[in-house]
Design a protein around this motif. Structure first.
Motif, mmCIF file in Angstrom:
data_model
loop_
_atom_site.group_PDB
_atom_site.id
_atom_site.type_symbol
_atom_site.label_atom_id
_atom_site.label_comp_id
_atom_site.label_asym_id
_atom_site.label_seq_id
_atom_site.Cartn_x
_atom_site.Cartn_y
_atom_site.Cartn_z
ATOM 1 N N SER A 118 -23.403 -32.964 -31.802
ATOM 2 C CA SER A 118 -22.542 -33.013 -30.625
ATOM 3 C C SER A 118 -21.220 -32.359 -30.968
ATOM 4 N N ILE A 119 -20.789 -31.420 -30.131
ATOM 5 C CA ILE A 119 -19.491 -30.782 -30.306
ATOM 6 C C ILE A 119 -18.618 -31.232 -29.147
ATOM 7 N N VAL A 120 -17.546 -31.904 -29.490
ATOM 8 C CA VAL A 120 -16.683 -32.518 -28.488
ATOM 9 C C VAL A 120 -15.400 -31.717 -28.367
ATOM 10 N N ASP A 121 -15.027 -31.418 -27.139
ATOM 11 C CA ASP A 121 -13.812 -30.667 -26.857
ATOM 12 C C ASP A 121 -12.758 -31.623 -26.325
ATOM 13 N N GLU A 122 -11.869 -32.035 -27.194
ATOM 14 C CA GLU A 122 -10.712 -32.806 -26.755
ATOM 15 C C GLU A 122 -9.497 -32.101 -27.336
ATOM 16 N N ARG A 123 -8.603 -32.825 -27.942
ATOM 17 C CA ARG A 123 -7.460 -32.156 -28.563
ATOM 18 C C ARG A 123 -7.901 -31.354 -29.780
ATOM 19 N N TYR A 124 -8.865 -31.872 -30.497
ATOM 20 C CA TYR A 124 -9.426 -31.202 -31.654
ATOM 21 C C TYR A 124 -10.924 -31.036 -31.434
ATOM 22 N N VAL A 125 -11.502 -30.027 -32.022
ATOM 23 C CA VAL A 125 -12.945 -29.839 -31.931
ATOM 24 C C VAL A 125 -13.570 -30.691 -33.023
ATOM 25 N N THR A 126 -14.533 -31.519 -32.651
ATOM 26 C CA THR A 126 -15.169 -32.439 -33.579
ATOM 27 C C THR A 126 -16.669 -32.239 -33.555
ATOM 28 N N LEU A 127 -17.278 -32.160 -34.726
ATOM 29 C CA LEU A 127 -18.722 -32.049 -34.846
ATOM 30 C C LEU A 127 -19.260 -33.385 -35.327
ATOM 31 N N CYS A 128 -20.187 -33.956 -34.562
ATOM 32 C CA CYS A 128 -20.841 -35.212 -34.933
ATOM 33 C C CYS A 128 -22.340 -34.948 -35.038
ATOM 34 N N THR A 129 -22.970 -35.516 -36.056
ATOM 35 C CA THR A 129 -24.412 -35.343 -36.199
ATOM 36 C C THR A 129 -25.078 -36.697 -36.362
ATOM 37 N N SER A 130 -26.318 -36.760 -35.930
ATOM 38 C CA SER A 130 -27.139 -37.952 -36.075
ATOM 39 C C SER A 130 -28.530 -37.504 -36.515
ATOM 40 N N VAL A 131 -29.046 -38.119 -37.590
ATOM 41 C CA VAL A 131 -30.337 -37.716 -38.133
ATOM 42 C C VAL A 131 -31.207 -38.931 -38.350
ATOM 43 N N LYS A 132 -32.484 -38.798 -38.002
ATOM 44 C CA LYS A 132 -33.470 -39.848 -38.250
ATOM 45 C C LYS A 132 -34.691 -39.180 -38.891
ATOM 46 N N ALA A 133 -35.048 -39.658 -40.080
ATOM 47 C CA ALA A 133 -36.224 -39.117 -40.759
ATOM 48 C C ALA A 133 -37.478 -39.734 -40.147
ATOM 49 N N VAL A 134 -38.424 -38.890 -39.786
ATOM 50 C CA VAL A 134 -39.646 -39.349 -39.130
ATOM 51 C C VAL A 134 -40.767 -39.591 -40.144
ATOM 52 N N THR A 135 -40.809 -38.764 -41.176
ATOM 53 C CA THR A 135 -41.863 -38.881 -42.185
ATOM 54 C C THR A 135 -41.246 -39.211 -43.545
ATOM 55 N N ARG A 136 -42.074 -39.640 -44.468
ATOM 56 C CA ARG A 136 -41.597 -39.952 -45.818
ATOM 57 C C ARG A 136 -41.020 -38.700 -46.485
ATOM 58 N N ARG A 137 -41.704 -37.581 -46.314
ATOM 59 C CA ARG A 137 -41.235 -36.321 -46.905
ATOM 60 C C ARG A 137 -39.860 -35.930 -46.354
ATOM 61 N N SER A 138 -39.694 -36.055 -45.026
ATOM 62 C CA SER A 138 -38.393 -35.711 -44.444
ATOM 63 C C SER A 138 -37.317 -36.697 -44.901
ATOM 64 N N GLY A 139 -37.697 -37.940 -45.152
ATOM 65 C CA GLY A 139 -36.750 -38.925 -45.672
ATOM 66 C C GLY A 139 -36.248 -38.541 -47.056
ATOM 67 N N LEU A 140 -37.144 -38.054 -47.908
ATOM 68 C CA LEU A 140 -36.750 -37.583 -49.235
ATOM 69 C C LEU A 140 -35.844 -36.358 -49.130
ATOM 70 N N TYR A 141 -36.211 -35.449 -48.240
ATOM 71 C CA TYR A 141 -35.398 -34.251 -48.012
ATOM 72 C C TYR A 141 -33.990 -34.647 -47.554
ATOM 73 N N TRP A 142 -33.915 -35.524 -46.560
ATOM 74 C CA TRP A 142 -32.617 -35.905 -46.019
ATOM 75 C C TRP A 142 -31.795 -36.681 -47.044
ATOM 76 N N SER A 143 -32.423 -37.471 -47.893
ATOM 77 C CA SER A 143 -31.662 -38.218 -48.898
ATOM 78 C C SER A 143 -30.948 -37.276 -49.862
ATOM 79 N N ALA A 144 -31.515 -36.102 -50.109
ATOM 80 C CA ALA A 144 -30.846 -35.112 -50.958
ATOM 81 C C ALA A 144 -29.795 -34.322 -50.175
ATOM 82 N N VAL A 145 -30.139 -33.901 -48.978
ATOM 83 C CA VAL A 145 -29.250 -33.048 -48.174
ATOM 84 C C VAL A 145 -28.026 -33.800 -47.670
ATOM 85 N N LYS A 146 -28.154 -35.075 -47.353
ATOM 86 C CA LYS A 146 -27.022 -35.795 -46.748
ATOM 87 C C LYS A 146 -25.814 -35.884 -47.665
#
Length: 90
Positions: A40-68
């Motif tokens: 989500s990119i919010v336009d207020e006084r400052y530009v803010t980037l917010c992200t939300s991630v949910k791992a669906v599979t075990r493999r993606s969970g391992l990937y996200w644990s390293a990337v986060k």
């Protein structure tokens, strides 16, 4: 600097679709194989980037644990680079 959130969606190289816009906010579906992710990119006084991630599979969970661990650094670097690109030249 542009205050329109749509101008900032290019930080993700226009690879992800904007699925909703409301009150200056642009919501993008940035999900990939095995990850449900939103940015989500919010336009207020400052530009803010917010992200939300949910791992669906075990493999993606391992990937996200390293990337986060490096994701905040990568996101800030990308925002700074985009800021420079969008800034008017002196």
């Amino acid at each position: 600097m542009p205050r329109d959130s749509a101008a900032w969606t290019g930080i993700l190289r226009n690879a992800f679709p904007v699925v909703a816009r409301q009150d200056g906010e642009a919501l993008m579906d940035v999900g990939t194989a095995g990850l449900d992710a939103w940015a989500s990119i919010v336009d207020e006084r400052y530009v803010t980037l917010c992200t939300s991630v949910k791992a669906v599979t075990r493999r993606s969970g391992l990937y996200w644990s390293a990337v986060k661990r490096v994701h905040p650094f990568m996101a800030r670097t990308t925002m700074v680079r985009t800021h420079r690109r969008l800034s008017p030249s002196p």
